[in-house]
Scaffold this motif. Structure first.
Motif, PDB file in Angstrom:
ATOM      1  N   HIS A 139      -0.488 -62.437  43.457  1.00  9.36           N
ATOM      2  CA  HIS A 139      -0.877 -62.662  42.048  1.00  9.36           C
ATOM      3  C   HIS A 139      -2.133 -61.932  41.535  1.00  9.36           C
ATOM      4  O   HIS A 139      -2.203 -61.085  40.711  1.00  9.36           O
ATOM      5  N   ALA A 140      -2.998 -61.979  42.328  1.00  8.76           N
ATOM      6  CA  ALA A 140      -4.137 -60.990  42.261  1.00  8.76           C
ATOM      7  C   ALA A 140      -3.805 -59.643  42.051  1.00  8.76           C
ATOM      8  O   ALA A 140      -4.394 -58.838  41.345  1.00  8.76           O
ATOM      9  N   GLU A 141      -2.971 -59.169  43.043  1.00  6.91           N
ATOM     10  CA  GLU A 141      -2.506 -57.798  42.935  1.00  6.91           C
ATOM     11  C   GLU A 141      -2.048 -57.341  41.857  1.00  6.91           C
ATOM     12  O   GLU A 141      -1.927 -56.145  41.197  1.00  6.91           O
ATOM     13  N   GLU A 142      -1.027 -58.292  41.358  1.00  4.22           N
ATOM     14  CA  GLU A 142      -0.447 -57.941  40.058  1.00  4.22           C
ATOM     15  C   GLU A 142      -1.346 -57.840  38.810  1.00  4.22           C
ATOM     16  O   GLU A 142      -1.232 -57.295  38.003  1.00  4.22           O
ATOM     17  N   GLN A 143      -2.358 -58.695  38.933  1.00  4.62           N
ATOM     18  CA  GLN A 143      -3.382 -58.934  38.014  1.00  4.62           C
ATOM     19  C   GLN A 143      -4.107 -57.452  37.970  1.00  4.62           C
ATOM     20  O   GLN A 143      -4.529 -57.027  36.995  1.00  4.62           O
ATOM     21  N   ASP A 144      -4.450 -57.119  39.107  1.00  7.77           N
ATOM     22  CA  ASP A 144      -5.226 -55.932  39.362  1.00  7.77           C
ATOM     23  C   ASP A 144      -4.462 -55.055  40.261  1.00  7.77           C
ATOM     24  O   ASP A 144      -4.946 -55.089  41.490  1.00  7.77           O
ATOM     25  N   PRO A 145      -3.738 -54.203  39.918  1.00  8.94           N
ATOM     26  CA  PRO A 145      -2.660 -53.477  40.815  1.00  8.94           C
ATOM     27  C   PRO A 145      -3.789 -52.392  41.741  1.00  8.94           C
ATOM     28  O   PRO A 145      -3.363 -51.609  42.548  1.00  8.94           O
ATOM     29  N   ALA A 146      -4.868 -52.125  41.216  1.00  6.86           N
ATOM     30  CA  ALA A 146      -5.829 -51.040  42.112  1.00  6.86           C
ATOM     31  C   ALA A 146      -5.651 -51.666  43.390  1.00  6.86           C
ATOM     32  O   ALA A 146      -5.942 -50.843  44.511  1.00  6.86           O
ATOM     33  N   LEU A 147      -5.848 -52.926  43.659  1.00  9.54           N
ATOM     34  CA  LEU A 147      -5.853 -53.475  45.030  1.00  9.54           C
ATOM     35  C   LEU A 147      -4.823 -53.162  45.978  1.00  9.54           C
ATOM     36  O   LEU A 147      -4.695 -52.972  47.091  1.00  9.54           O
ATOM     37  N   LEU A 148      -3.448 -52.743  45.266  1.00 14.50           N
ATOM     38  CA  LEU A 148      -2.261 -52.192  45.971  1.00 14.50           C
ATOM     39  C   LEU A 148      -2.511 -50.951  46.766  1.00 14.50           C
ATOM     40  O   LEU A 148      -1.653 -50.691  47.432  1.00 14.50           O
ATOM     41  N   HIS A 149      -3.580 -50.498  46.551  1.00 13.33           N
ATOM     42  CA  HIS A 149      -4.011 -49.007  47.183  1.00 13.33           C
ATOM     43  C   HIS A 149      -3.862 -49.117  48.786  1.00 13.33           C
ATOM     44  O   HIS A 149      -3.420 -48.246  49.512  1.00 13.33           O
ATOM     45  N   ALA A 150      -4.199 -50.400  49.054  1.00 17.64           N
ATOM     46  CA  ALA A 150      -4.283 -50.494  50.633  1.00 17.64           C
ATOM     47  C   ALA A 150      -2.812 -50.524  51.474  1.00 17.64           C
ATOM     48  O   ALA A 150      -2.469 -49.956  52.308  1.00 17.64           O
ATOM     49  N   LYS A 151      -2.193 -51.448  50.555  1.00 22.22           N
ATOM     50  CA  LYS A 151      -0.734 -51.899  51.032  1.00 22.22           C
ATOM     51  C   LYS A 151       0.240 -50.495  50.836  1.00 22.22           C
ATOM     52  O   LYS A 151       0.940 -50.085  51.912  1.00 22.22           O
ATOM     53  N   LEU A 152       0.077 -49.917  50.025  1.00 23.23           N
ATOM     54  CA  LEU A 152       0.870 -48.570  49.744  1.00 23.23           C
ATOM     55  C   LEU A 152       0.250 -47.557  50.574  1.00 23.23           C
ATOM     56  O   LEU A 152       1.230 -46.798  50.967  1.00 23.23           O
ATOM     57  N   GLY A 153      -0.787 -47.668  50.712  1.00 28.29           N
ATOM     58  CA  GLY A 153      -1.701 -46.370  51.797  1.00 28.29           C
ATOM     59  C   GLY A 153      -1.272 -46.589  53.105  1.00 28.29           C
ATOM     60  O   GLY A 153      -0.788 -45.647  53.876  1.00 28.29           O
ATOM     61  N   ALA A 154      -0.737 -47.874  53.586  1.00 27.25           N
ATOM     62  CA  ALA A 154      -0.066 -48.189  54.966  1.00 27.25           C
ATOM     63  C   ALA A 154       1.078 -47.653  54.710  1.00 27.25           C
ATOM     64  O   ALA A 154       1.518 -47.039  55.930  1.00 27.25           O
ATOM     65  N   TRP A 155       2.043 -47.864  53.761  1.00 30.18           N
ATOM     66  CA  TRP A 155       3.303 -47.456  53.777  1.00 30.18           C
ATOM     67  C   TRP A 155       3.348 -45.863  53.928  1.00 30.18           C
ATOM     68  O   TRP A 155       4.190 -45.234  54.575  1.00 30.18           O
ATOM     69  N   MET A 156       2.577 -45.347  53.144  1.00 29.58           N
ATOM     70  CA  MET A 156       2.489 -43.872  53.112  1.00 29.58           C
ATOM     71  C   MET A 156       1.863 -43.200  54.302  1.00 29.58           C
ATOM     72  O   MET A 156       2.528 -42.168  54.705  1.00 29.58           O
ATOM     73  N   ALA A 157       1.070 -43.824  55.009  1.00 26.72           N
ATOM     74  CA  ALA A 157       0.675 -43.237  56.451  1.00 26.72           C
ATOM     75  C   ALA A 157       1.788 -43.092  57.408  1.00 26.72           C
ATOM     76  O   ALA A 157       1.790 -42.305  58.027  1.00 26.72           O
ATOM     77  N   GLY A 158       2.679 -44.180  57.292  1.00 26.07           N
ATOM     78  CA  GLY A 158       3.925 -44.119  58.131  1.00 26.07           C
ATOM     79  C   GLY A 158       4.924 -43.298  57.428  1.00 26.07           C
ATOM     80  O   GLY A 158       5.728 -42.436  58.324  1.00 26.07           O
ATOM     81  N   GLU A 159       5.424 -43.355  56.141  1.00 33.36           N
ATOM     82  CA  GLU A 159       6.227 -42.471  55.642  1.00 33.36           C
ATOM     83  C   GLU A 159       6.088 -41.327  55.302  1.00 33.36           C
ATOM     84  O   GLU A 159       6.922 -40.233  55.314  1.00 33.36           O
ATOM     85  N   LYS A 160       4.827 -40.771  54.754  1.00 30.55           N
ATOM     86  CA  LYS A 160       4.445 -39.753  54.409  1.00 30.55           C
ATOM     87  C   LYS A 160       3.722 -38.767  55.373  1.00 30.55           C
ATOM     88  O   LYS A 160       3.555 -37.636  55.468  1.00 30.55           O
ATOM     89  N   TYR A 161       2.684 -39.382  56.373  1.00 27.82           N
ATOM     90  CA  TYR A 161       1.952 -38.756  57.431  1.00 27.82           C
ATOM     91  C   TYR A 161       2.579 -38.936  58.622  1.00 27.82           C
ATOM     92  O   TYR A 161       1.764 -38.498  59.549  1.00 27.82           O
ATOM     93  N   GLY A 162       3.474 -39.616  58.666  1.00 27.70           N
ATOM     94  CA  GLY A 162       4.055 -39.737  60.208  1.00 27.70           C
ATOM     95  C   GLY A 162       3.317 -40.574  61.075  1.00 27.70           C
ATOM     96  O   GLY A 162       3.534 -40.450  62.499  1.00 27.70           O
ATOM     97  N   ILE A 163       2.424 -41.400  60.810  1.00 26.58           N
ATOM     98  CA  ILE A 163       1.637 -42.354  61.695  1.00 26.58           C
ATOM     99  C   ILE A 163       2.636 -43.721  62.019  1.00 26.58           C
ATOM    100  O   ILE A 163       2.903 -44.302  61.126  1.00 26.58           O
ATOM    101  N   GLU A 164       2.876 -43.750  63.279  1.00 23.47           N
ATOM    102  CA  GLU A 164       3.814 -44.577  63.609  1.00 23.47           C
ATOM    103  C   GLU A 164       2.988 -45.912  64.448  1.00 23.47           C
ATOM    104  O   GLU A 164       3.362 -46.932  64.767  1.00 23.47           O
ATOM    105  N   ASP A 165       1.541 -45.700  64.739  1.00 21.81           N
ATOM    106  CA  ASP A 165       0.769 -46.776  65.172  1.00 21.81           C
ATOM    107  C   ASP A 165       0.591 -47.755  64.091  1.00 21.81           C
ATOM    108  O   ASP A 165      -0.027 -47.551  63.223  1.00 21.81           O
ATOM    109  N   GLU A 166       0.957 -49.140  64.757  1.00 24.27           N
ATOM    110  CA  GLU A 166       0.992 -50.225  63.741  1.00 24.27           C
ATOM    111  C   GLU A 166      -0.654 -50.682  63.623  1.00 24.27           C
ATOM    112  O   GLU A 166      -1.097 -51.266  62.524  1.00 24.27           O
ATOM    113  N   GLU A 167      -1.092 -50.453  64.673  1.00 22.98           N
ATOM    114  CA  GLU A 167      -2.767 -50.810  64.480  1.00 22.98           C
ATOM    115  C   GLU A 167      -3.438 -50.053  63.494  1.00 22.98           C
ATOM    116  O   GLU A 167      -4.070 -50.616  62.576  1.00 22.98           O
TER     117      GLU A 167
END
Length: 266
Positions: A77-105
């Motif tokens: 709910h907080a992220e829906e109210q302020d989507p700027a917070l979502l840069h962390a979650k999308l950034g983690a997705w991009m690290a894996g899918e766009k930059y080839g980072i497989e390390d879960e840590e």
């Protein structure tokens, strides 16, 4: 030799991020590396986490919201109210899918660098703290003290930053993501336990627990060796010291409140 992956990602981010965000990114990367050396964390992991932590900051709030929905990334709910917070979650997705980072840590650290989370790993804490204290920061309170604290006790630094952030959000009337509160409570338990454990130690116990227990004979032999060591020349003592230490070594769209918080925390 510099890691080619790191160099390639830096070049790509320089094109994608605005100049101020890119300078912040480099500051976080280098601060992560310094903290990793201090606390014995994997240096490459720390650099990559710092380098990619804001890779999704290139997008505005509505775009972040849309991209997360398209990728079925969970949204609070907080992220829906302020989507700027979502840069962390999308950034983690991009690290894996766009930059080839497989390390879960690494992806975990990126995912929680904005709010923290209960049970943070060493890398999670390093990125969380580095994002707050990197050299380009100048608006948060008590930064000189926090920077010193970060290299003395990482858990204490995490707790201080979390408490300070929550205080600022409450005073500003900004919507607080519950994850931030849960992370703070968890870190408070960790720190209080450490303080209690330290307070229960007798003088000298903290030093002894860092080495293997010795028998009486071993202790006597150690004392003899220490005596011999004291008789060595100054040059020999210096050489031995070098050898030993070398081995050990809730927000809304737009508005002044949101802008002030972004300058303060992001």
């Amino acid at each position: 030799m510099m890691d080619e992956t790191i160099l390639t990602i830096r070049k790509h981010l320089k094109k994608k991020l605005d100049a101020r965000r890119f300078e912040h990114t480099l500051g976080v990367e280098f601060t992560c590396a310094a903290l990793a050396m201090r606390y014995g964390c994997d240096l490459r992991q720390a650099e990559l986490a710092g380098l990619l932590h804001d890779c999704a900051k290139r997008y505005d709030g509505p775009t972040l919201l849309r991209k997360c929905r398209e990728r079925e990334i969970p949204i609070t709910h907080a992220e829906e109210q302020d989507p700027a917070l979502l840069h962390a979650k999308l950034g983690a997705w991009m690290a894996g899918e766009k930059y080839g980072i497989e390390d879960e840590e690494i992806k975990s650290a990126i995912r929680c660098h904005n709010t923290g989370k209960p049970g943070m790993s060493l890398l999670d804490k390093i990125l969380y703290v580095a994002d707050y204290i990197e050299p380009g920061r100048d608006r948060a309170k008590h930064l000189p003290e926090l920077r010193k604290q970060a290299f003395l006790d990482l858990d204490e630094a995490c707790l201080s930053i979390m408490e300070q952030t929550l205080e600022y959000l409450k005073e500003s009337g900004i919507l607080i993501d519950p994850m931030t509160e849960m992370a703070c409570e968890d870190m408070r338990r960790v720190v209080l336990k450490k303080r209690r454990d330290a307070a229960s130690l007798k003088p000298g116990e903290e030093r002894r627990e860092m080495v293997s227990p010795q028998t009486a004979e071993e202790t006597e032999e150690t004392n003899k060796n220490l005596g011999k060591y004291e008789k060595n020349s100054k040059e020999e003592r210096t050489l031995e010291s070098v050898k030993r230490y070398g081995k050990a070594r809730r927000r809304s769209f737009g508005g002044e409140k949101r802008r002030r918080y972004q300058n303060y925390r992001h």
